[in-house]
Design a protein around this motif. Structure first.
Motif, mmCIF file in Angstrom:
data_model
loop_
_atom_site.group_PDB
_atom_site.id
_atom_site.type_symbol
_atom_site.label_atom_id
_atom_site.label_comp_id
_atom_site.label_asym_id
_atom_site.label_seq_id
_atom_site.Cartn_x
_atom_site.Cartn_y
_atom_site.Cartn_z
ATOM 1 N N THR A 29 17.143 -20.936 48.274
ATOM 2 C CA THR A 29 17.702 -20.495 46.997
ATOM 3 C C THR A 29 18.946 -19.636 47.179
ATOM 4 O OG1 THR A 29 15.441 -20.531 46.146
ATOM 5 C CG2 THR A 29 17.095 -19.454 44.790
ATOM 6 N N GLU A 30 18.938 -18.751 48.164
ATOM 7 C CA GLU A 30 20.094 -17.869 48.349
ATOM 8 C C GLU A 30 21.316 -18.652 48.813
ATOM 9 O OE1 GLU A 30 19.122 -14.550 50.788
ATOM 10 O OE2 GLU A 30 17.771 -13.661 49.296
ATOM 11 N N ALA B 202 21.279 -20.828 36.331
ATOM 12 C CA ALA B 202 20.109 -20.380 35.558
ATOM 13 C C ALA B 202 18.824 -20.696 36.318
ATOM 14 C CB ALA B 202 20.096 -21.057 34.183
ATOM 15 N N GLN B 203 18.756 -21.897 36.919
ATOM 16 C CA GLN B 203 17.568 -22.271 37.689
ATOM 17 C C GLN B 203 17.426 -21.407 38.935
ATOM 18 O OE1 GLN B 203 15.907 -24.496 35.809
ATOM 19 N NE2 GLN B 203 17.777 -24.371 34.597
ATOM 20 N N VAL B 204 18.548 -21.152 39.593
ATOM 21 C CA VAL B 204 18.528 -20.332 40.810
ATOM 22 C C VAL B 204 18.040 -18.918 40.500
ATOM 23 C CG1 VAL B 204 20.044 -19.152 42.460
ATOM 24 C CG2 VAL B 204 20.231 -21.623 42.141
ATOM 25 N N ASN C 273 14.358 -18.840 39.891
ATOM 26 C CA ASN C 273 13.582 -18.926 41.125
ATOM 27 C C ASN C 273 13.633 -17.635 41.926
ATOM 28 O OD1 ASN C 273 12.854 -21.563 40.551
ATOM 29 N ND2 ASN C 273 14.540 -22.453 41.715
ATOM 30 N N LEU C 274 14.702 -16.866 41.749
ATOM 31 C CA LEU C 274 14.823 -15.573 42.437
ATOM 32 C C LEU C 274 14.116 -14.451 41.677
ATOM 33 C CD1 LEU C 274 18.579 -15.720 43.528
ATOM 34 C CD2 LEU C 274 16.583 -15.812 45.045
ATOM 35 N N GLY C 275 13.566 -14.776 40.506
ATOM 36 C CA GLY C 275 12.880 -13.762 39.712
ATOM 37 C C GLY C 275 13.814 -12.903 38.885
ATOM 38 N N HIS D 190 19.138 -12.554 34.101
ATOM 39 C CA HIS D 190 20.280 -13.379 34.482
ATOM 40 C C HIS D 190 20.027 -14.830 34.102
ATOM 41 C CE1 HIS D 190 22.347 -10.331 36.948
ATOM 42 N NE2 HIS D 190 23.361 -11.167 36.919
ATOM 43 N N ALA D 191 18.835 -15.303 34.419
ATOM 44 C CA ALA D 191 18.500 -16.706 34.139
ATOM 45 C C ALA D 191 18.595 -16.999 32.644
ATOM 46 C CB ALA D 191 17.095 -17.016 34.657
ATOM 47 N N ALA D 192 18.078 -16.088 31.824
ATOM 48 C CA ALA D 192 18.112 -16.289 30.376
ATOM 49 C C ALA D 192 19.547 -16.309 29.857
ATOM 50 C CB ALA D 192 17.310 -15.196 29.681
ATOM 51 N N ASN D 193 20.380 -15.410 30.360
ATOM 52 C CA ASN D 193 21.772 -15.352 29.909
ATOM 53 C C ASN D 193 22.517 -16.652 30.247
ATOM 54 O OD1 ASN D 193 21.442 -12.789 28.894
ATOM 55 N ND2 ASN D 193 22.188 -11.766 30.739
ATOM 56 N N TYR D 194 22.299 -17.155 31.458
ATOM 57 C CA TYR D 194 22.973 -18.394 31.860
ATOM 58 C C TYR D 194 22.424 -19.589 31.096
ATOM 59 C CZ TYR D 194 25.854 -16.430 35.553
ATOM 60 O OH TYR D 194 26.820 -15.738 36.231
#
Length: 638
Positions: free
Chosen positions: A166-167, A226-228, A231-233, A237-241
């Motif tokens: 993921t990173e 957003a998916q990344v 997966n990183l928790g 950030h995910a919601a914003n993207y």
């Protein structure tokens, strides 16, 4: 490089067009026993293009760059998260002859990389994509190559994400994002699309189409990020993207209505859990409006006659039911949060707090309006009004009284009806019961705002009527966990109704002079509550009837609470017979002792039931005295 008017160059362009057609069109019809036939043919054409380009380059005196289908080279190291390679301030100009040649070679490497990935040859795909990056190192980012620069990093991000690296994926995608942002800031002209490297002058794209394709590439970057982040928790950030991705898809008119609507509804659940009801409501309202663009659900008759219509009917009904379930959660959560805001230390409505919050409401509404304007809105001018009209049907501020709570409840209940139309008991047992449980909690939340105990009782009775038949009919062998949930909930409902009936009776007469009808009703509710708590406890026994010596974590607190409640309920039963009283007190003492003794034998359990343990310990000391006094009276009477 050969002239764009030469026969050699026209041959290259024709091969590229054929490769694109094989990949995008003909591959859809490949037979099952040769699923990649067309893509293998496309690969051969791309290899021929690469060799021709290399020959042109060699003929023009350029030194060999290696890579691709040619010699050895060392590909650049992939960036890690937070490491954004600078592609702006070095190398050749993107639109210089050498820079353009490198970009064309890189584009072929890119298409070869995607081809290998599509045919499940990931290592070979990675080599081509990294070769593309190496070639692009020779160029500054410019309108001629920025689209390719972003596409290749997107593809590498997908590749590494698929390997659970993921990173690594994050590094490529964040670089793509920074390149887009910097390009738009420093240039911003509609960039060349990769397909145009191999197009004749008359087939070049319009500025509008170039812009659209470039913006879609960046939209994909945001979607993958957003998916990344998910997966990183990094949920915020995910919601914003995700929100920005959905917004851009609408703006570019690049979306499938039901898929978009379901993604928006899913995003609403994140906002709801964070108490951000304005954003959650907006997502759900947009999901409702956009799902309507998918058209009407085909009739059952049409579905029976046509397989495609049958499949479409099923998909539309399911996804709209799933959106309805998201609406149920919205209404449920906003009512529950309002309850937490308004309840006192014994769980009742704090009227002073209620009055204070009502006075603050005007200022809150003004702040909401400001926030509304600054929020990320979905849609165009055509859909704004439609979305707003759906939003107006339900509050996004905490309901503060019964009238406001009932309005939210009715919206939730309407979506319960919609969801149950698809998730029927026959075929969707678990989903159907979850919807019923949500409906039950909607009633419970509304009852909190109702000041009349009798009307509250009727609401709880509705809960019993919907859950009790299901609980009694379910097969314990297949639905044990669900039955346990229902048993516990029914026990609590009967317990709450019992308390409410006693409250009503105490308002009307002294507790020592309850009439026989009231006593009978009270005992019925008390016994029903104890029955379901005991059913829950019995469900934990082994097939041989043995109660577990060690309670698993998921049933620890429910089990100890059930034992505590059974103890209290037996001690509250009203019966004129001393022998029945003695029996009830002994059963009560036995259950209190279980709680105390289990926590003594398992000290770690005490933290889960601190209040119940304290009261149980107290009753273990007091009840024997009460039992002995009762025994003494019984002996004296005999």
């Amino acid at each position: 490089m050969a002239s764009v008017n030469s026969a050699e160059w026209r041959s290259i362009c024709d091969k590229f067009t054929n490769a694109q057609s094989l990949t995008d069109v003909e591959s859809r019809n490949d037979p099952e026993n040769e699923p990649f036939r067309s893509k293998y043919k496309a690969r051969e054409l791309l290899r021929e293009i690469y060799c021709s380009l290399k020959n042109f380059e060699a003929g023009d005196g350029e030194e060999d760059t290696g890579g691709g289908e040619g010699g050895e080279q060392r590909a650049p190291e992939p960036p890690l998260a937070g490491q954004k390679d600078d592609v702006f301030g070095h190398g050749l100009d993107g639109d210089s002859p050498a820079g353009l040649r490198a970009a064309k070679l890189g584009a072929v490497d890119y298409y070869l990389g995607v081809n290998h990935i599509d045919t499940e040859e990931l290592s070979a795909g990675q080599e081509h994509l990294m070769s593309c990056l190496k070639l692009l190192e020779r160029c500054r980012v410019s309108p001629e190559n920025v689209s390719l620069v972003i596409h290749v990093r997107n593809q590498l991000g997908i590749l590494w994400a698929g390997r659970d690296e993921t990173e690594m994926a994050q590094g490529f995608l964040e670089t793509a994002e920074s390149i887009y942002q910097r390009y738009m800031k420093e240039d911003g002209t509609p960039p060349t699309d990769m397909t145009e490297y191999f197009s004749s002058a008359e087939n070049l794209l319009t500025h509008q189409e170039r812009t659209k394709r470039f913006e879609m590439a960046y939209t994909h970057t945001m979607y993958y990020l957003a998916q990344v982040y998910k997966n990183l928790g990094e949920t915020e950030h995910a919601a914003n993207y995700c929100h920005s991705t959905l917004q851009r898809q609408l703006k570019l008119n690049q979306f499938t209505p039901m898929e978009w609507a379901l993604n928006a509804a899913t995003l609403s659940q994140y906002y709801i859990t964070k108490g951000r009801y304005m954003e959650g409501r907006h997502c759900l309202a947009a999901a409702t409006v956009i799902s309507g663009l998918a058209g009407e659900v085909p009739s059952e008759a049409a579905a029976q006659e046509n397989e495609a219509e049958s499949e479409r009917r099923e998909q539309l009904r399911q996804k709209r039911a799933e959106i309805a379930r998201c609406w149920i959660k919205y209404c449920l959560n906003i009512l529950q949060d309002a309850k937490k805001l308004l309840e006192d230390n014994i769980g009742e409505l704090d009227t002073d707090r209620q009055d204070d919050l009502k006075r603050e409401r005007r200022q809150e509404e003004e702040e909401e309006e400001k926030g509304r304007k600054s929020a990320l809105l979905f849609g165009s001018e055509d859909t704004f009004d439609s979305i707003a009209s759906v939003e107006e049907k339900v509050l996004c501020l905490s309901p503060l009284d019964f009238t406001e709570a009932r309005a939210v409840f009715l919206v939730g209940q309407n979506y319960v009806t919609q969801a149950k139309e698809y998730f029927e008991m026959d075929g969707y047992v678990t989903d159907h019961i979850e919807i019923l449980q949500d409906h039950s909690v909607l009633f419970r939340s509304l009852a909190f705002f109702e000041e009349d105990p009798e009307r509250r009782c009727k609401m709880h009775k509705r809960r019993i009527d919907m859950l009790e038949p299901i609980c009694n009919d379910l097969n314990s062998q297949y639905y044990l966990m669900i039955r346990r949930q229902l048993m516990f909930e029914l026990a609590e409902i009967y317990n709450e109704m019992m308390d409410l009936k006693l409250t009503v009776a105490n308002r009307q007469a002294d507790s020592q002079s309850l009439d026989n009808h009231t006593i009978k009703k009270f005992n019925h509710l008390c016994s029903a509550s104890a029955k379901y708590f005991q059913m829950f406890l019995d469900s934990l026994r082994s097939p041989e009837g043995k109660f577990p010596e060690h309670l698993e974590e998921e049933v620890l607190r429910p089990t100890l609470v059930a034992q505590f409640r059974v103890a209290r309920l037996h001690s509250r039963l009203i019966d004129p017979s001393p022998s029945v009283q003695l029996e009830n007190l002994n059963r009560s003492l036995e259950s209190y002792k279980y709680v105390v003794q289990y926590c003594e034998g398992h000290p770690e359990a005490a933290a889960a039931v601190e209040t119940e343990l304290e009261l149980s310990s107290e009753m273990v000391g007091l009840l024997p005295l009460k039992i002995n006094r009762l025994k003494a009276r019984m002996a004296a009477n005999n």
